[in-house]
Design an enzyme around this catalytic site. Structure first.
Site, PDB file in Angstrom:
ATOM      1  N   LYS A 135      14.288 -15.024 -10.117  1.00 46.92           N
ATOM      2  CA  LYS A 135      13.993 -14.004 -11.137  1.00 46.92           C
ATOM      3  C   LYS A 135      13.075 -14.578 -12.205  1.00 46.92           C
ATOM      4  O   LYS A 135      12.102 -13.941 -12.598  1.00 46.92           O
ATOM      5  CB  LYS A 135      15.274 -13.498 -11.831  1.00 46.92           C
ATOM      6  CG  LYS A 135      16.173 -12.581 -11.064  1.00 46.92           C
ATOM      7  CD  LYS A 135      15.690 -11.158 -10.917  1.00 46.92           C
ATOM      8  CE  LYS A 135      14.862 -11.020  -9.665  1.00 46.92           C
ATOM      9  NZ  LYS A 135      15.583 -10.811  -8.429  1.00 46.92           N
ATOM     10  N   ASN A 166      -1.782   2.258   5.870  1.00 46.94           N
ATOM     11  CA  ASN A 166      -0.870   1.168   5.483  1.00 46.94           C
ATOM     12  C   ASN A 166      -0.603   0.332   6.728  1.00 46.94           C
ATOM     13  O   ASN A 166      -0.446   0.895   7.815  1.00 46.94           O
ATOM     14  CB  ASN A 166       0.482   1.705   5.008  1.00 46.94           C
ATOM     15  CG  ASN A 166       0.405   2.321   3.628  1.00 46.94           C
ATOM     16  OD1 ASN A 166      -0.650   2.346   3.011  1.00 46.94           O
ATOM     17  ND2 ASN A 166       1.543   2.816   3.159  1.00 46.94           N
ATOM     18  N   GLY A 167      -0.470  -0.982   6.545  1.00 43.89           N
ATOM     19  CA  GLY A 167      -0.171  -1.846   7.684  1.00 43.89           C
ATOM     20  C   GLY A 167      -1.340  -2.773   7.972  1.00 43.89           C
ATOM     21  O   GLY A 167      -2.267  -2.897   7.161  1.00 43.89           O
ATOM     22  N   HIS A 200      20.815 -36.753  -6.418  1.00 42.69           N
ATOM     23  CA  HIS A 200      20.090 -37.133  -5.199  1.00 42.69           C
ATOM     24  C   HIS A 200      18.590 -36.862  -5.320  1.00 42.69           C
ATOM     25  O   HIS A 200      17.887 -36.843  -4.321  1.00 42.69           O
ATOM     26  CB  HIS A 200      20.675 -36.390  -3.993  1.00 42.69           C
ATOM     27  CG  HIS A 200      22.117 -36.726  -3.748  1.00 42.69           C
ATOM     28  ND1 HIS A 200      22.535 -37.956  -3.320  1.00 42.69           N
ATOM     29  CD2 HIS A 200      23.242 -36.005  -3.938  1.00 42.69           C
ATOM     30  CE1 HIS A 200      23.849 -37.989  -3.227  1.00 42.69           C
ATOM     31  NE2 HIS A 200      24.309 -36.803  -3.605  1.00 42.69           N
ATOM     32  N   GLU A 218      19.085 -17.235  -7.170  1.00 44.58           N
ATOM     33  CA  GLU A 218      18.612 -15.918  -7.587  1.00 44.58           C
ATOM     34  C   GLU A 218      18.105 -15.965  -9.034  1.00 44.58           C
ATOM     35  O   GLU A 218      17.082 -15.362  -9.358  1.00 44.58           O
ATOM     36  CB  GLU A 218      19.748 -14.889  -7.412  1.00 44.58           C
ATOM     37  CG  GLU A 218      19.462 -13.489  -7.897  1.00 44.58           C
ATOM     38  CD  GLU A 218      18.265 -12.817  -7.235  1.00 44.58           C
ATOM     39  OE1 GLU A 218      17.716 -13.353  -6.262  1.00 44.58           O
ATOM     40  OE2 GLU A 218      17.865 -11.747  -7.743  1.00 44.58           O
ATOM     41  N   ARG A 230       5.156  -0.204  -6.019  1.00 40.40           N
ATOM     42  CA  ARG A 230       5.126  -0.986  -4.783  1.00 40.40           C
ATOM     43  C   ARG A 230       4.131  -2.148  -4.872  1.00 40.40           C
ATOM     44  O   ARG A 230       4.184  -3.052  -4.053  1.00 40.40           O
ATOM     45  CB  ARG A 230       4.735  -0.079  -3.613  1.00 40.40           C
ATOM     46  CG  ARG A 230       5.734   1.039  -3.373  1.00 40.40           C
ATOM     47  CD  ARG A 230       5.175   2.040  -2.394  1.00 40.40           C
ATOM     48  NE  ARG A 230       4.950   1.452  -1.096  1.00 40.40           N
ATOM     49  CZ  ARG A 230       5.839   1.449  -0.100  1.00 40.40           C
ATOM     50  NH1 ARG A 230       6.999   2.022  -0.269  1.00 40.40           N
ATOM     51  NH2 ARG A 230       5.553   0.906   1.053  1.00 40.40           N
ATOM     52  N   GLU A 236       9.535 -15.280 -10.881  1.00 44.63           N
ATOM     53  CA  GLU A 236       8.880 -14.043 -10.445  1.00 44.63           C
ATOM     54  C   GLU A 236       8.261 -13.270 -11.622  1.00 44.63           C
ATOM     55  O   GLU A 236       7.140 -12.792 -11.524  1.00 44.63           O
ATOM     56  CB  GLU A 236       9.952 -13.189  -9.772  1.00 44.63           C
ATOM     57  CG  GLU A 236       9.495 -12.030  -8.985  1.00 44.63           C
ATOM     58  CD  GLU A 236      10.676 -11.352  -8.277  1.00 44.63           C
ATOM     59  OE1 GLU A 236      10.399 -10.604  -7.351  1.00 44.63           O
ATOM     60  OE2 GLU A 236      11.845 -11.559  -8.643  1.00 44.63           O
ATOM     61  N   TRP A 290      -3.082  -2.709  -1.496  1.00 44.16           N
ATOM     62  CA  TRP A 290      -2.738  -4.101  -1.829  1.00 44.16           C
ATOM     63  C   TRP A 290      -3.528  -4.951  -0.857  1.00 44.16           C
ATOM     64  O   TRP A 290      -3.287  -4.912   0.351  1.00 44.16           O
ATOM     65  CB  TRP A 290      -1.235  -4.295  -1.666  1.00 44.16           C
ATOM     66  CG  TRP A 290      -0.693  -5.571  -2.197  1.00 44.16           C
ATOM     67  CD1 TRP A 290      -0.353  -5.851  -3.501  1.00 44.16           C
ATOM     68  CD2 TRP A 290      -0.392  -6.760  -1.455  1.00 44.16           C
ATOM     69  NE1 TRP A 290       0.140  -7.131  -3.603  1.00 44.16           N
ATOM     70  CE2 TRP A 290       0.125  -7.722  -2.368  1.00 44.16           C
ATOM     71  CE3 TRP A 290      -0.500  -7.129  -0.115  1.00 44.16           C
ATOM     72  CZ2 TRP A 290       0.532  -8.994  -1.995  1.00 44.16           C
ATOM     73  CZ3 TRP A 290      -0.096  -8.414   0.261  1.00 44.16           C
ATOM     74  CH2 TRP A 290       0.409  -9.326  -0.673  1.00 44.16           C
ATOM     75  N   CYS A 321       0.811  -1.210   0.000  1.00 47.60           N
ATOM     76  CA  CYS A 321       0.000   0.000   0.000  1.00 47.60           C
ATOM     77  C   CYS A 321       0.848   1.265   0.000  1.00 47.60           C
ATOM     78  O   CYS A 321       1.981   1.256   0.478  1.00 47.60           O
ATOM     79  CB  CYS A 321      -0.888   0.008   1.230  1.00 47.60           C
ATOM     80  SG  CYS A 321      -1.914  -1.445   1.378  1.00 47.60           S
ATOM     81  N   LYS A 346       6.406  -4.597  -4.288  1.00 41.49           N
ATOM     82  CA  LYS A 346       7.820  -4.242  -4.193  1.00 41.49           C
ATOM     83  C   LYS A 346       8.296  -4.231  -2.746  1.00 41.49           C
ATOM     84  O   LYS A 346       9.337  -4.785  -2.436  1.00 41.49           O
ATOM     85  CB  LYS A 346       8.041  -2.864  -4.845  1.00 41.49           C
ATOM     86  CG  LYS A 346       9.491  -2.404  -4.847  1.00 41.49           C
ATOM     87  CD  LYS A 346      10.344  -3.283  -5.727  1.00 41.49           C
ATOM     88  CE  LYS A 346      11.807  -2.912  -5.694  1.00 41.49           C
ATOM     89  NZ  LYS A 346      12.646  -3.984  -6.285  1.00 41.49           N
TER      90      LYS A 346
END
Ligand code: AGP
Length: 609
Positions: A485, A97-98, A504, A481, A27, A488, A73, A2, A604
């Site tokens: 990526k 927000n929160g 394995h 990573e 965000r 995502e 959000w 948010c 974000k």
């Protein structure tokens, strides 16, 4: 997640609020709204993009001198118009927000007091609670303060009332909020980038602060109700830093900004002839000199940076190091070590899980804390004794790129400092490392020039549903990573393994439909890695190898090789091998037509647990 923007001015604030929301879009959000006071409350809310809110505001000719705006959000309740902020009660409106943890209890109490609810959100309880107290005192500041005192959880809130058309009240605890100072106009925002077109002068609110903001005045009160001064900062960011320029996506821009970002991040070190603890704070020598272990706390990409650093620290500085997923750390029984250095790593500096993990580490008596962060004055930098600022500049794409490589740069400097303090570096090694760091941005530029080759690979990925990433040693976290990526932003399912683990279990997945992307630096494990690659080929797997120039793996029908210029780059190799993987996921996402900068379901800054 948010975002909040608010403004009180002598001019029409609607364009300021909408531009602020546009700048917070990165965000992640699913609905947006604003309230303007012009006689009474005028509220416009919209599901989807800020652009549609902008169109609705234009259609309804909304304008006024004071207002609050929000991108939401969804957490409590679906992304619908009725759940979008601002929420209203009587003549006042609130953005938040929160997460309010005691919202159910407050909701039933407020229902008992006669309030009816129009949304499923936790935020609406805040609006009604303020209204409840406002009816008693008729004072917006007093009512907000009393309501805030009853909220459990995290909040940054902005409040306006039609009775006070020149007054903006805000409060924060657990979620960031700052005040932007203008000339005869003032603003609030959850992120400085929202305000850059109107001011660079900002005041960060601290935990429990409540502020009363007018055209000409800003009064801040701490949690105990005392009037306090909060220092004014001039943001180093400029409005155009968060603009796309000639690039198609922010992710592409941010990948290409890496040589500049690394130059800026390393400036503090490469301008010197010697490694200096003070890069991490004026009292760093004293604190770092006493530590006997390093614990990293981070999430996602920042966690992968931490994993790389554990290899560096044990090998170069000879200090035990381990990395913990921040969201797990505080829920397990760990063995605290008061001599451990607790290092949080975060692009945003406001990731709720990382912040909570840091607080948990401190509560266990571990007070030697350092954060490696891209945002000055963020919650994490303020909560840590030592800090190292990565100078990546604003990262807008949800997929972290330049933040990661600059985090690695900062972590390599930390490794060198600890190595030196522990007597593990000769003067010659010190010079050698600093020389290697000086040439890093140029080498990275050469790796970026491989983009056409990487793009050609990406065409083969668009129709794949799965991919496997392999690496060994310090390059295993780089494989992690690369896989993060790819999943995502292209939504291709990807897994990463240390190449030796293949036999394995994951080898069972390998067939001609499973591309296997391998990082092949010419290090001491290259012989073993080549054997692992044979295991893949023997099962019909198609290999995509990102290799050092002198590694001796040749192209064939099912073995595709991109060679980095030159030979092995020593300890800095993981930084260089990261970049082709970033470009690969970017181009694979383009092939798939996904929303590169705002992938579905992601935000974000992850400011909720
Ligand atoms: C990276 O591409 C992700 N968007 C995500 O994993 C991110 O790194 C994570 O949420 C941590 O964020 P932070 O660095 O801001 O703390």
């Amino acid at each position: 997640m948010c975002g909040i923007v608010g403004a009180v001015a002598q001019r029409n604030v609607v364009p300021i609020l909408l531009e602020g929301l546009r700048r917070l879009e990165y965000r992640g959000y699913d609905s947006a709204g604003l309230v303007i006071i012009n006689g009474g409350l005028q509220r416009v809310r919209s599901i989807g993009r800020v652009a549609s809110l902008t169109a609705d505001c234009a259609a309804q000719q909304v304008h006024g001198h004071i207002g609050i705006a929000h991108t939401r959000w969804a957490t409590h309740g679906a992304p619908t118009e009725s759940n979008a902020h601002p929420h209203v009660s009587g003549g006042l409106a609130v953005v938040h927000n929160g997460i309010i943890e005691n919202h159910e209890e407050l909701r039933s109490r407020l229902k008992g007091a006669g309030f009816s609810f129009a949304s499923e959100t936790d935020t609406e309880v805040i609006a009604h609670l303020i209204e409840l107290y406002y009816r008693q005192s008729k004072d917006l500041l007093d009512a907000t303060r009393k309501a805030a005192a009853e909220l459990e959880g995290a909040y940054a809130i902005g409040v306006v009332s039609e009775d006070s058309p020149n007054r903006l009240v805000c409060a924060r605890k657990g979620s960031p909020l700052l005040i932007g100072l203008g000339i005869e106009e003032n603003f609030i925002a959850s992120d400085v980038s929202a305000l850059l077109p109107v001011t660079q002068r900002v005041m960060y609110l601290e935990e429990g602060d409540v502020a009363d903001i007018g055209l000409l005045s800003v009064n801040v009160f701490d949690a105990a109700g005392n009037k306090v001064d909060r220092s004014v900062h001039i943001s180093e960011l400029s409005a155009d830093m968060a603009e796309l320029g000639n690039y198609r996506h922010f992710m592409q821009k941010e990948i290409h900004e890496q040589p500049r970002a690394l130059t800026d991040t390393l400036l503090i070190a490469v301008a010197q002839d010697h490694i200096q603890p003070e890069w991490f704070g004026f009292d760093a020598a004293e604190i770092l000199g006493k530590v006997d272990a390093v614990t990293f706390l981070a999430c996602g990409t920042s966690f992968h940076a931490a994993k790389v650093a554990t290899y560096w620290l044990e090998e170069i500085a000879g200090i035990p190091a381990h990395a913990e997923v921040a969201s797990e750390y505080r829920y397990r029984t760990s063995v605290p070590n008061p001599n451990a250095l607790i290092v949080t790593i975060s692009q945003s500096g406001e990731t709720a899980d990382t912040l909570a993990a840091l607080n948990h580490a401190k509560s266990l008596g571990q007070d030697k804390t350092l954060t490696i962060c891209n945002v000055p004055e963020s919650a994490l930098t303020r909560a840590s004794r030592l800090k190292f600022l990565t100078r990546a500049g604003p990262e807008i794409g949800v997929a972290s790129t330049k933040a990661f490589t600059t985090q690695l740069a900062g972590l390599f400097l930390l490794t060198l400092v600890l190595a030196k303090l522990r007597g593990r570096l000769t003067p010659a090694q010190e010079v050698e490392h600093l020389t290697a760091l000086r040439s890093l941005p140029n080498k990275l530029q050469q790796v970026l020039a491989l983009e056409p080759e990487v793009e050609a690979w990406s065409h083969r990925f668009a129709n794949k549903n799965h991919a496997l990433f392999l690496g060994r040693g310090v390059h295993y976290p780089i494989a992690l990573e690369g896989a993060l990526k790819l999943k995502e932003i292209s939504y291709i399912h990807a897994e990463a393994y240390p190449a030796g683990e293949l036999k394995h279990g994951p080898l069972a997945l390998v067939d001609e439909d499973m591309p296997v992307i391998t990082i092949a630096p010419n290090d001491q494990l290259i012989g073993k890695l080549k054997s692992n690659l044979q295991e893949v080929r023997a099962r019909g797997g198609e290999l995509y190898v990102i290799a050092d120039g002198d590694v001796g793996i040749e192209e064939s029908e099912f073995v595709h090789v991109i060679k980095l210029p030159g030979g092995h780059n020593g300890a800095l190799s993981p930084i260089l091998h990261t970049v082709p993987l970033q470009m690969l996921s970017y181009h694979a996402a383009l092939q798939k037509g996904t929303d590169v900068d705002k992938p579905r379901n992601l935000a974000k800054s992850v400011t909720v647990e």
